[in-house]
Every structure is written in structure tokens, then in C-alpha cells.
Design an enzyme around this catalytic site. Sequence first.
Site, PDB file in Angstrom:
ATOM      1  N   GLU A  44      17.876 -51.664 -56.338  1.00 47.06           N
ATOM      2  CA  GLU A  44      17.404 -51.621 -54.953  1.00 47.06           C
ATOM      3  C   GLU A  44      16.280 -52.613 -54.692  1.00 47.06           C
ATOM      4  O   GLU A  44      16.018 -52.988 -53.541  1.00 47.06           O
ATOM      5  CB  GLU A  44      16.958 -50.194 -54.576  1.00 47.06           C
ATOM      6  CG  GLU A  44      15.609 -49.761 -55.122  1.00 47.06           C
ATOM      7  CD  GLU A  44      15.662 -49.267 -56.565  1.00 47.06           C
ATOM      8  OE1 GLU A  44      14.639 -48.709 -57.021  1.00 47.06           O
ATOM      9  OE2 GLU A  44      16.705 -49.422 -57.231  1.00 47.06           O
ATOM     10  N   CYS A  99      16.484 -45.531 -63.201  1.00 49.28           N
ATOM     11  CA  CYS A  99      15.200 -45.276 -63.843  1.00 49.28           C
ATOM     12  C   CYS A  99      15.006 -43.773 -64.075  1.00 49.28           C
ATOM     13  O   CYS A  99      15.663 -43.188 -64.916  1.00 49.28           O
ATOM     14  CB  CYS A  99      14.074 -45.893 -63.022  1.00 49.28           C
ATOM     15  SG  CYS A  99      12.492 -46.037 -63.897  1.00 49.28           S
ATOM     16  N   HIS A 149      16.013 -51.663 -61.580  1.00 45.87           N
ATOM     17  CA  HIS A 149      16.058 -51.180 -60.201  1.00 45.87           C
ATOM     18  C   HIS A 149      16.859 -52.127 -59.309  1.00 45.87           C
ATOM     19  O   HIS A 149      16.303 -53.076 -58.747  1.00 45.87           O
ATOM     20  CB  HIS A 149      14.640 -51.057 -59.649  1.00 45.87           C
ATOM     21  CG  HIS A 149      13.866 -49.915 -60.214  1.00 45.87           C
ATOM     22  ND1 HIS A 149      13.695 -48.721 -59.546  1.00 45.87           N
ATOM     23  CD2 HIS A 149      13.214 -49.777 -61.402  1.00 45.87           C
ATOM     24  CE1 HIS A 149      12.962 -47.898 -60.289  1.00 45.87           C
ATOM     25  NE2 HIS A 149      12.663 -48.517 -61.417  1.00 45.87           N
TER      26      HIS A 149
END
Length: 236
Positions: free
Chosen positions: A205, A86, A203
Amino acid sequence: MRWGVITFPGSCDDQDVVDSLKFDLQQTVEKLWHKDELNGEFDCLVLPGGFSYGDYLRCGAMARFSPIMRGVVEYAKRGGLVLGICNGFQILCEVGLLPGALVRNAGLQFICQPVHLRVAETDSPFTRNLKKGQILKIPVKHGEGCYFADAATLERMRKNRQILLHYVDAKGKPTAAANPNGSVDNIAGVCNEERNVFGLMPHPEDACNRLLGSDDGAKLFASIGAAVADRVKRRG
């Protein structure tokens, strides 16, 4: 392997990356501060998401001048693995480690939703454990995630197979409706020509545990781990 996660003023996903790597993937992680010089040995550096310097100029434009970025650039030039997520993707484009730029979403609104991604290339450290055409489900959350590159740059990227991920629908079709931000060619993630620097807007994660709705993000981190293991084996 040893990961370094860099925090800039305004980073807000750095701890998410650290927690996913440490608790979901049992990795060794060190948090790094943007004002420090890059010291130590790392297998992969991660530039996480957020709003570096409040995005007061262009996203990532100020963060590129942080002292640690000199070390990141040198580390990448030596072949070190760098992952930008990002805002981290935006910073890598601003500093010139990745081609193209990220601009305001086509709808001019902040987007936060799960998206489907199709794996376009697997001969990179970041996608080597995946299959070409494989569909991943990973969330996005950004206001300036529309990827843009001019025609000549895009042609060069296609020739070098630098486009690793595309936005698609659940069936794997790159439709306009499946493109959350208006990115050219539904591009969601790209690498450099040397294939050791990778940036993506989604994302991973936030998709490392099925309790969050998907563990597909862990597959990208696992690919990096496998690539590092191969490097160590070749050296040994």
C-alpha cells in the site's frame, strides 16, 4: 471488486490501505472493526500493518482472538482471498492460516526502508500478473519481521511452492545483505497450500504511486483484481 480492510486496536496502516485502494486503484473498500462479526460479501479481506493490541504479548497473538477472526477463518476455508500485510501477516500465522512464525529482527532493531523482492511463483491470485523472477521495490517497516519455520515445514512449503517472494538485492540475488530482518531463506511472503491466503512483511500500500518512489505494490493488488475477475467470469 469489493475489499474489506480490518482494523484492530493498534492498527496504523489500515487507512493507508484504504486510501491506496480507493484513490490509486479506484476500488470499493469497506472498513471493518475487529469486534464485529464478518458480514457482507467481499472479494478480498485485508489485515493491515500496525501493532495490534500494542504487541504486548507476541505480535498477532491477541488479535487472533478478535471476534471478526472467526469469520475470516471461515471465509478463507471457503476459498475467499485473504491478504495479510506486516502485522496482518503475523496474525495469519498466529491463527494458523499460514505456516511459520514472525520473530524479532535479527538486528533487534526496528527497520524502515525500501527493499527489493523477487517473485518466486506466479500461479497464485496474488502474483498472477507478475513474471517469475521479476524484481519489485516495496518498503518494509517492522521490528518483528524475521520469518521462521522448522525444516520439515520449509520442505513442505518448497514442495508446494508456497514461498512467493524473496528478499534480494537490486540484481535479484538473495544475499545476506539484502535480507533486512534475517528471515530464513530470505523469505518475504508466503501463501497457504490452497493459495488463497497470502502474507508478506513489505507494505504494497506504500508503493502504489510513483510519487512515493514506486508503484510496484499496485501490481500485487492488480493481480488480486485479475484473479477475482476470472472467478466472476467462470461463474457467469
